[in-house]
Design a protein around this motif. Structure first.
Motif, PDB file in Angstrom:
ATOM      1  N   ILE A 166      55.197  51.033  37.894  1.00 36.78           N
ATOM      2  CA  ILE A 166      56.581  51.388  37.632  1.00 36.78           C
ATOM      3  C   ILE A 166      57.368  50.123  37.332  1.00 36.78           C
ATOM      4  CG2 ILE A 166      58.690  52.301  38.724  1.00 36.78           C
ATOM      5  CD1 ILE A 166      56.694  54.441  37.946  1.00 36.78           C
ATOM      6  N   LYS A 201      60.009  47.126  37.248  1.00 40.11           N
ATOM      7  CA  LYS A 201      60.806  46.511  38.306  1.00 40.11           C
ATOM      8  C   LYS A 201      62.283  46.556  37.934  1.00 40.11           C
ATOM      9  CE  LYS A 201      57.280  45.413  40.874  1.00 40.11           C
ATOM     10  NZ  LYS A 201      57.061  46.052  42.192  1.00 40.11           N
ATOM     11  N   GLN A 233      62.668  51.843  40.243  1.00 42.21           N
ATOM     12  CA  GLN A 233      61.634  51.840  41.284  1.00 42.21           C
ATOM     13  C   GLN A 233      62.133  52.504  42.570  1.00 42.21           C
ATOM     14  OE1 GLN A 233      60.769  47.838  42.950  1.00 42.21           O
ATOM     15  NE2 GLN A 233      62.485  47.127  41.689  1.00 42.21           N
ATOM     16  N   ARG A 286      61.891  56.348  42.202  1.00 46.04           N
ATOM     17  CA  ARG A 286      60.537  56.866  41.975  1.00 46.04           C
ATOM     18  C   ARG A 286      60.216  58.035  42.907  1.00 46.04           C
ATOM     19  NH1 ARG A 286      55.046  53.179  41.862  1.00 46.04           N
ATOM     20  NH2 ARG A 286      53.532  54.862  41.678  1.00 46.04           N
TER      21      ARG A 286
END
Length: 326
Positions: free
Chosen positions: A186, A188, A192, A195
């Motif tokens: 994923i 940065k 994130q 998520r």
């Protein structure tokens, strides 16, 4: 200027000479100290005037270095509000600058920091809210595209579109594809931290092993939870027909089979609990699906339709769990 105080009239200072120096596209607004809510809201009204001076596509640069710290925060939030409210003008916040005067002596100079990432953070907050409250991932998709995360953005966008159009097969496929992507690396970025929220969201729809009627039923429940009642009623009515097709071993995708199941509900099974529920749900389904306008045609009461949505869903769910027609 030294004789001006907190209670001085706002028209007591002529700012036109400063505007001439700054250039024809600059505008100075005098505001109050903001020592109470009345003054803060008056400041808001005065700052909001900038909407009248902005053209489509204009960029705003903000310096929040001076004045009271509370006003710097207030200005930041006000301009954020203006940007969203006047979205038709497509205003862009191109820079938010703060001169860190407190560290001048320590560093030997005054660093000027661009706080524009704070505006980006407010966008991610709105994207998260839109996803959690309405199941709309389009805003997050736009933010990801701006960071060149096009594959993930497109997958989120496709799932949102399939939910908006209520294409059940596409919802299944797109949610499964997105679920796989979320299990990989994923970016940065603030994404994130979203998520887990998105994983929970996708998990609701990536259930390929359950019967089709159960999938449609849970989808209807999700639409009701998110106050998308029209789509929820359409899906709930179809779930009942799908359930009957499964019970009667008929092809759930056959138009003729589905019509036969509707006739069964209205005739042979008309005394069953499922038929009674269908008679309550289907008129609402027809009303919203066909945007009926006729008067005196037994159209459903809007408030009752909304208030009863979840109870209809729960009653249908109880019947589905039995695996029978009650």
């Amino acid at each position: 200027m030294d004789d001006l105080k907190y209670d001085s009239p706002l028209n007591s200072l002529d700012l036109s000479p400063i505007e001439e120096i700054l250039g024809k596209h600059s505008k100075c607004i005098l505001i109050k100290y903001g020592i109470d809510q009345d003054e803060l809201w008056e400041n808001f009204d005065r700052i909001f005037q900038i909407v009248n001076w902005l053209n489509v596509g204009d960029e705003i640069y903000i310096d929040i270095t001076h004045s009271f710290r509370s006003l710097s925060l207030f200005l930041f939030l006000t301009v954020t509000f203006i940007k969203d409210l006047a979205s038709e003008k497509q205003i862009k916040i191109s820079g938010v600058y703060y001169g860190m005067l407190d560290v001048t002596r320590e560093l030997g100079y005054t660093p000027v920091v661009d706080l524009n990432p704070l505006f980006e953070m407010t966008s991610w907050i709105k994207g998260a809210y839109s996803l959690q409250s309405y199941g709309n991932g389009n805003f997050i998709a736009e933010l990801l595209k701006a960071q060149n995360e096009n594959q993930l953005a497109n997958q989120i966008e496709e799932l949102s579109q399939s939910l908006n159009i209520n294409n059940v097969n596409a919802i299944k496929q797109n949610s499964s594809t997105l679920k796989t992507s979320l299990q990989q690396s994923i970016p940065k970025t603030p994404f994130q931290y979203l998520r887990k929220t998105l994983e929970n969201f996708v998990e609701k729809f990536a259930r390929s092993s359950v019967p089709e009627s159960e999938y449609q039923l849970e989808l209807a429940g999700w639409y009701f939870d998110n106050q998308r009642y029209a789509t929820g009623y359409i899906t709930l009515a179809e779930a009942i027909i799908t359930y009957l097709c499964e019970i009667e071993k008929r092809d759930i995708r056959s138009k003729n089979a589905r019509e036969e199941m509707k006739n069964l509900l209205c005739n042979d099974m008309n005394r069953s609990k499922l038929a009674q529920l269908y008679k309550k749900v289907n008129p609402i389904r027809n009303s919203v699906a066909h945007a009926l306008l006729e008067e005196g045609n037994n159209l459903p009461d809007i408030s009752n339709a909304i208030n009863n949505a979840k109870s209809y869903y729960q009653e249908v769910k109880k019947i589905f769990k039995t695996g029978r027609i009650e």
